[in-house]
Design a protein around this motif. Structure first.
Motif, mmCIF file in Angstrom:
data_model
loop_
_atom_site.group_PDB
_atom_site.id
_atom_site.type_symbol
_atom_site.label_atom_id
_atom_site.label_comp_id
_atom_site.label_asym_id
_atom_site.label_seq_id
_atom_site.Cartn_x
_atom_site.Cartn_y
_atom_site.Cartn_z
ATOM 1 N N ASN A 55 0.826 -1.212 0.000
ATOM 2 C CA ASN A 55 0.000 0.000 0.000
ATOM 3 C C ASN A 55 0.858 1.259 0.000
ATOM 4 O OD1 ASN A 55 -2.863 -0.178 -0.306
ATOM 5 N ND2 ASN A 55 -2.922 -1.398 1.559
ATOM 6 N N ASP A 99 -1.732 -0.303 -10.677
ATOM 7 C CA ASP A 99 -2.745 -1.331 -10.911
ATOM 8 C C ASP A 99 -2.225 -2.720 -10.525
ATOM 9 O OD1 ASP A 99 -4.494 0.600 -11.834
ATOM 10 O OD2 ASP A 99 -4.152 0.156 -13.956
ATOM 11 N N LEU A 100 -0.984 -3.012 -10.881
ATOM 12 C CA LEU A 100 -0.387 -4.309 -10.540
ATOM 13 C C LEU A 100 -0.270 -4.483 -9.025
ATOM 14 C CD1 LEU A 100 2.427 -4.453 -13.248
ATOM 15 C CD2 LEU A 100 0.393 -5.926 -13.134
ATOM 16 N N ALA A 102 -2.128 -2.949 -6.725
ATOM 17 C CA ALA A 102 -3.476 -3.083 -6.170
ATOM 18 C C ALA A 102 -3.992 -4.513 -6.364
ATOM 19 C CB ALA A 102 -4.419 -2.079 -6.823
ATOM 20 N N LYS A 103 -3.732 -5.064 -7.517
ATOM 21 C CA LYS A 103 -4.150 -6.446 -7.802
ATOM 22 C C LYS A 103 -3.474 -7.422 -6.837
ATOM 23 C CE LYS A 103 -4.383 -9.753 -11.637
ATOM 24 N NZ LYS A 103 -3.471 -10.818 -11.255
ATOM 25 N N ARG A 104 -2.176 -7.222 -6.601
ATOM 26 C CA ARG A 104 -1.465 -8.133 -5.700
ATOM 27 C C ARG A 104 -1.975 -7.985 -4.271
ATOM 28 N NH1 ARG A 104 0.036 -12.996 -4.977
ATOM 29 N NH2 ARG A 104 1.786 -13.267 -3.546
ATOM 30 N N THR A 106 -4.998 -7.311 -3.332
ATOM 31 C CA THR A 106 -6.254 -8.055 -3.218
ATOM 32 C C THR A 106 -6.001 -9.562 -3.254
ATOM 33 O OG1 THR A 106 -6.703 -7.901 -5.601
ATOM 34 C CG2 THR A 106 -7.649 -6.197 -4.186
ATOM 35 N N GLU A 107 -5.017 -10.014 -4.027
ATOM 36 C CA GLU A 107 -4.677 -11.441 -4.047
ATOM 37 C C GLU A 107 -4.227 -11.927 -2.672
ATOM 38 O OE1 GLU A 107 -3.184 -11.674 -8.719
ATOM 39 O OE2 GLU A 107 -1.714 -11.602 -7.103
ATOM 40 N N GLU A 111 -6.796 -4.804 1.100
ATOM 41 C CA GLU A 111 -7.555 -3.790 0.377
ATOM 42 C C GLU A 111 -6.601 -2.700 -0.079
ATOM 43 O OE1 GLU A 111 -10.779 -2.292 2.715
ATOM 44 O OE2 GLU A 111 -11.612 -4.301 3.070
ATOM 45 N N PRO A 112 -6.546 -2.449 -1.395
ATOM 46 C CA PRO A 112 -5.685 -1.363 -1.868
ATOM 47 C C PRO A 112 -6.217 -0.017 -1.392
ATOM 48 C CG PRO A 112 -6.929 -2.320 -3.695
ATOM 49 C CD PRO A 112 -7.234 -3.136 -2.481
ATOM 50 N N THR A 165 5.230 -11.877 -5.043
ATOM 51 C CA THR A 165 5.344 -10.435 -4.813
ATOM 52 C C THR A 165 6.753 -9.961 -5.159
ATOM 53 O OG1 THR A 165 3.656 -10.522 -3.089
ATOM 54 C CG2 THR A 165 5.097 -8.596 -3.096
#
Length: 199
Positions: A55, A99-100, A102-104, A106-107, A111-112, A165
């Motif tokens: 974050n 974007d990448l 934020a996606k990670r 959530t994975e 929460e981003p 990551t």
């Protein structure tokens, strides 16, 4: 002609195989805590720490997008057109990084944090407007250097605990290093006495 490895060289010693789970164990572990999604019992990193770091990286990328966008629109002068294009390209690439990340997040079940409240405090890089092409390039280069060090430290922290990551951060790091090289090259081509004031 390239020599293929012999069959003997492809077989791992029994000691190396000891770290592998048998099929029954793999299946049993996969059924546990399925609401955790991609995070299985084999995940070795401290997930809360990793999400916090990601974050912070997300905030850094967003601040960089905003700074590059401002620089793209505010750059004026005889040398500005190609530099404006570079600023815009970097802004778009930084947004792709965000974007990448934020996606990670959530994975990993997090929460981003896209909230503008506290964005500059979460970001490792600063938002400096800059009033000339030189100062814009300089501030963008400083921000890229901060991002480079930040990503290197995160990669080292993760070690082997979260290879997915770590791989993502290495890819972003390579792009940040490319940005820094681009900016260093631009800075060496713009002389302070040239007319490059922002109107």
């Amino acid at each position: 002609m390239t020599q293929l490895p012999s069959k003997e060289n492809l077989v791992k010693p029994a000691a190396d195989l000891a770290i592998l789970s048998d099929i029954k164990t793999l299946r049993a572990h996969a059924r546990k805590d399925i609401e955790e999604g991609a995070v299985t019992s084999g995940y070795a990193a401290d997930r809360k720490v990793v999400i916090k770091l990601l974050n912070e990286a997300l905030a850094t990328e967003l601040v960089c997008v905003l700074r590059y966008k401002r620089h793209h629109f505010m750059a004026k002068g005889i040398h500005s057109e190609s530099i404006k294009a570079e600023f815009l390209q970097h802004a778009n690439e930084e947004m792709a990084h965000a974007d990448l990340l934020a996606k990670r997040i959530t994975e990993l079940g997090g929460e981003p944090d896209f909230s503008p409240d506290g964005l500059s405090q979460r970001s490792h890089a600063e938002y400096v407007a800059g009033d000339t092409l030189n100062t814009m390039i300089k501030e963008d280069l400083i921000a890229e250097r901060i991002a480079i060090e930040s990503y290197r430290e995160m990669i080292a922290y993760l070690a082997d605990a979260d290879p997915t990551t770590q791989k993502l951060l290495k890819e972003i790091l390579a792009m940040e290093e490319e940005h820094a090289e681009d900016l260093a090259s631009l800075m060496s081509n713009i002389k302070p006495e040239m007319p490059n004031l922002v109107m």
